[in-house]
Scaffold this motif. Sequence first.
Motif, PDB file in Angstrom:
ATOM      1  N   VAL A  34       0.847  -1.206   0.000  1.00  0.00           N
ATOM      2  CA  VAL A  34       0.000   0.000   0.000  1.00  0.00           C
ATOM      3  C   VAL A  34       0.878   1.250   0.000  1.00  0.00           C
ATOM      4  O   VAL A  34       0.635   2.195  -0.758  1.00  0.00           O
ATOM      5  CB  VAL A  34      -0.962  -0.009   1.204  1.00  0.00           C
ATOM      6  N   ARG A  35       1.911   1.260   0.819  1.00  0.00           N
ATOM      7  CA  ARG A  35       2.818   2.416   0.891  1.00  0.00           C
ATOM      8  C   ARG A  35       3.509   2.663  -0.439  1.00  0.00           C
ATOM      9  O   ARG A  35       3.608   3.801  -0.904  1.00  0.00           O
ATOM     10  CB  ARG A  35       3.842   2.202   1.994  1.00  0.00           C
ATOM     11  N   ARG A  36       4.015   1.596  -1.058  1.00  0.00           N
ATOM     12  CA  ARG A  36       4.707   1.743  -2.340  1.00  0.00           C
ATOM     13  C   ARG A  36       3.765   2.250  -3.420  1.00  0.00           C
ATOM     14  O   ARG A  36       4.150   3.088  -4.238  1.00  0.00           O
ATOM     15  CB  ARG A  36       5.331   0.419  -2.764  1.00  0.00           C
ATOM     16  N   ASN A  37       2.531   1.762  -3.426  1.00  0.00           N
ATOM     17  CA  ASN A  37       1.542   2.254  -4.394  1.00  0.00           C
ATOM     18  C   ASN A  37       1.265   3.738  -4.173  1.00  0.00           C
ATOM     19  O   ASN A  37       1.182   4.509  -5.130  1.00  0.00           O
ATOM     20  CB  ASN A  37       0.244   1.452  -4.301  1.00  0.00           C
ATOM     21  N   PHE A  38       1.117   4.139  -2.915  1.00  0.00           N
ATOM     22  CA  PHE A  38       0.882   5.542  -2.588  1.00  0.00           C
ATOM     23  C   PHE A  38       2.054   6.404  -3.049  1.00  0.00           C
ATOM     24  O   PHE A  38       1.863   7.461  -3.659  1.00  0.00           O
ATOM     25  CB  PHE A  38       0.662   5.698  -1.081  1.00  0.00           C
TER      26      PHE A  38
END
Length: 156
Positions: free
Chosen positions: A144-148
């Motif tokens: 989720v963090r990498r996508n954000f």
Amino acid sequence: MLRSKYEYYQCIVSKRGIIEHSKIVMIDEIMNNSKEFSLKERSSIKTIGILKLIDLDNNLALLEYKQTFLYCTIDQFISHLPSKLNTYYQIIGELEKPNLKQRKEIEKRENLGNNINKDWILNSRVHRLIDGIDIDLYKESLIVRRNFEQQNASFN
């Protein structure tokens, strides 16, 4: 030269100069050296793994994640070494090429097969015990963090 307060807080100062904030990278991703991370010498990273071995003679510790292994230095932690084997630790540090002595130590561990990272050693600055972590939830939150970060990269 730092341009803003934001950039100041995104960097840390060490005795070697200014280092970018740490990227969260798993040990198996370091092994594969995905282009997504563009890992190079002195890249500052944060990783987690199971502490498998502490070698006081060579000031090295061996971390494992998903049957891939990475050595990290422990010379900065001699006074307060990690105390529990086979538990999860988070390590923050910089990637370096192993020196000749370290390379020989890595080659002694041939019984681990091709899953040991021979290209990099993590020069540890910080370690902490994270026993009891839900590794699946950690991986999900990392995705989720990498996508954000990827979606918001244009704002930086």
